[in-house]
Design a protein around this motif. Structure first.
Motif, PDB file in Angstrom:
ATOM      1  N   GLY A 201      -3.522  -2.903  11.459  1.00  0.00           N
ATOM      2  CA  GLY A 201      -3.341  -4.245  10.915  1.00  0.00           C
ATOM      3  C   GLY A 201      -3.196  -4.309   9.417  1.00  0.00           C
ATOM      4  O   GLY A 201      -3.458  -5.361   8.808  1.00  0.00           O
ATOM      5  N   GLY A 202      -2.765  -3.214   8.789  1.00  0.00           N
ATOM      6  CA  GLY A 202      -2.481  -3.230   7.362  1.00  0.00           C
ATOM      7  C   GLY A 202      -3.602  -2.730   6.473  1.00  0.00           C
ATOM      8  O   GLY A 202      -3.473  -2.761   5.242  1.00  0.00           O
ATOM      9  N   ARG A 203      -4.684  -2.248   7.044  1.00  0.00           N
ATOM     10  CA  ARG A 203      -5.756  -1.706   6.208  1.00  0.00           C
ATOM     11  C   ARG A 203      -5.359  -0.354   5.606  1.00  0.00           C
ATOM     12  O   ARG A 203      -5.712  -0.038   4.471  1.00  0.00           O
ATOM     13  N   ASN A 204      -4.646   0.428   6.389  1.00  0.00           N
ATOM     14  CA  ASN A 204      -4.182   1.737   5.918  1.00  0.00           C
ATOM     15  C   ASN A 204      -2.694   1.876   6.245  1.00  0.00           C
ATOM     16  O   ASN A 204      -2.240   1.439   7.318  1.00  0.00           O
ATOM     17  N   SER A 238       4.921  -2.733  10.350  1.00  0.00           N
ATOM     18  CA  SER A 238       5.835  -1.986   9.487  1.00  0.00           C
ATOM     19  C   SER A 238       6.181  -2.842   8.278  1.00  0.00           C
ATOM     20  O   SER A 238       6.265  -4.072   8.375  1.00  0.00           O
ATOM     21  N   LEU A 239       6.336  -2.183   7.151  1.00  0.00           N
ATOM     22  CA  LEU A 239       6.646  -2.866   5.894  1.00  0.00           C
ATOM     23  C   LEU A 239       7.782  -2.121   5.219  1.00  0.00           C
ATOM     24  O   LEU A 239       7.616  -0.963   4.832  1.00  0.00           O
ATOM     25  N   ARG A 249       7.060  -9.870   3.021  1.00  0.00           N
ATOM     26  CA  ARG A 249       5.872 -10.652   2.711  1.00  0.00           C
ATOM     27  C   ARG A 249       4.688 -10.119   3.514  1.00  0.00           C
ATOM     28  O   ARG A 249       4.828  -9.765   4.683  1.00  0.00           O
ATOM     29  N   ILE A 250       3.545 -10.090   2.889  1.00  0.00           N
ATOM     30  CA  ILE A 250       2.295  -9.738   3.567  1.00  0.00           C
ATOM     31  C   ILE A 250       1.420 -10.979   3.594  1.00  0.00           C
ATOM     32  O   ILE A 250       1.244 -11.648   2.576  1.00  0.00           O
ATOM     33  N   GLY A 251       0.900 -11.301   4.759  1.00  0.00           N
ATOM     34  CA  GLY A 251       0.017 -12.460   4.857  1.00  0.00           C
ATOM     35  C   GLY A 251       0.758 -13.685   5.335  1.00  0.00           C
ATOM     36  O   GLY A 251       1.515 -13.634   6.298  1.00  0.00           O
ATOM     37  N   ARG A 262      12.347 -16.142   7.283  1.00  0.00           N
ATOM     38  CA  ARG A 262      11.115 -15.448   7.671  1.00  0.00           C
ATOM     39  C   ARG A 262      11.284 -13.941   7.490  1.00  0.00           C
ATOM     40  O   ARG A 262      12.222 -13.346   8.030  1.00  0.00           O
ATOM     41  N   ASN A 263      10.400 -13.342   6.732  1.00  0.00           N
ATOM     42  CA  ASN A 263      10.428 -11.881   6.581  1.00  0.00           C
ATOM     43  C   ASN A 263       9.020 -11.317   6.402  1.00  0.00           C
ATOM     44  O   ASN A 263       8.824 -10.287   5.777  1.00  0.00           O
ATOM     45  N   THR A 264       8.045 -12.021   6.976  1.00  0.00           N
ATOM     46  CA  THR A 264       6.677 -11.533   6.902  1.00  0.00           C
ATOM     47  C   THR A 264       6.507 -10.263   7.728  1.00  0.00           C
ATOM     48  O   THR A 264       7.286  -9.994   8.655  1.00  0.00           O
ATOM     49  N   VAL A 265       5.500  -9.473   7.391  1.00  0.00           N
ATOM     50  CA  VAL A 265       5.159  -8.307   8.199  1.00  0.00           C
ATOM     51  C   VAL A 265       4.685  -8.790   9.570  1.00  0.00           C
ATOM     52  O   VAL A 265       3.775  -9.614   9.673  1.00  0.00           O
TER      53      VAL A 265
END
Length: 273
Positions: A201-204, A238-239, A249-251, A262-265
């Motif tokens: 979930g984006g922590r690592n 994926s980013l 975008r993150i978040g 729309r282009n959020t992760v």
């Protein structure tokens, strides 16, 4: 990519086709440069935009004819073509036979199908599909609050995006075996420089392996690998980062009343059994 790709995920909901993430495609196009056609016809010094119309008609009597316009400088870009071939064959009917405008890096609202009329005009086009529809906030973020009135401009270039495509959200996967996670990334034509992958979930994050580069406008495949443990759940993300350092975008996802940009992760959740 459809201007409204992923509109169905907007919260609060907005009107229009409630697309998931699949309103997009990747193909090899062949055609004549629009620049060469314009040069052959001859441009006057006061040319401002090129207006484009297709052979299709409105779906209802009250619906305005679908006409789009692009600035002369864009129309003369060497990558903008009038295509007659797709993937090595004649352009299929559903993809715009006999001619379709290809405007790489820009949303598909400008990719006029069944192109039968090209008109050079000496002003900024003010028809309904340019002045009122397919518009986004002039702020680079592309976001606005519900009910907020903002200055708008016609929708234009696509933001960088990526997706997990090899496993569905909510899937059960085998425990104790390596799982190849694959996907695609693309942007408006700067090319994909890297894709980062996360299973928590984006922590690592770690570097995904990039597939073959088919060109700066093409989808770029990527791949990563995890070995799921029994009883565990994973949030796959994926980013993508493009050639000039732009990333997804993150978040909080972008919101606007058109359901655009729309282009959020995105997150795909899987569990191992």
């Amino acid at each position: 990519q459809c201007s409204g790709n992923s509109r169905g995920f907007f919260d609060a909901r907005v009107p229009g086709g409630e697309w998931g993430n699949g309103a997009m495609g990747n193909a090899v196009w062949k055609g004549a440069r629009l620049k060469d056609i314009l040069d052959k016809a001859g441009l006057e010094a006061d040319a401002v935009q090129v207006r484009l119309n297709g052979a299709e008609g409105p779906v209802a009597p009250a619906t305005p004819d679908f006409v789009k316009a692009i600035d002369v400088d864009l129309a003369r870009h060497p990558d903008v073509i009038v295509a007659y071939s797709m993937n090595g064959q004649d352009l299929p009917l559903l993809n715009g036979f006999p001619f379709r405008l290809i405007v790489p890096g820009y949303f598909a609202t400008y990719w006029t199908k069944m192109l039968d009329d090209v008109e050079v005009i000496d002003k900024v086009d003010d028809n309904f599909w340019m002045k009122a529809a397919y518009r986004i906030t002039a702020d680079p973020s592309g976001s606005q609050e519900p009910g907020q009135t903002v200055k708008t401009v016609p929708i234009n270039r696509m933001p960088v995006r990526s997706f997990v495509s090899s496993v569905a959200d909510g899937a059960k996967v085998a425990a104790g075996r390596p799982l190849a996670v694959r996907g695609i990334a693309f942007d408006s034509g700067y090319g994909i420089r890297q894709v980062l992958f996360s299973s928590d979930g984006g922590r690592n994050w770690s570097q995904a392996r990039l597939g073959k580069d088919y060109g700066k406008y093409s989808f770029r495949q990527w791949e990563a690998e995890i070995t799921p443990a029994a009883g565990q759940s994973y949030a796959l993300q994926s980013l993508a980062v493009n050639g000039i350092g732009e990333s997804q975008r993150i978040g909080t996802a972008v919101w606007n009343p058109g359901g655009y940009l729309r282009n959020t992760v995105e997150t795909v959740r899987v569990s191992a059994g």
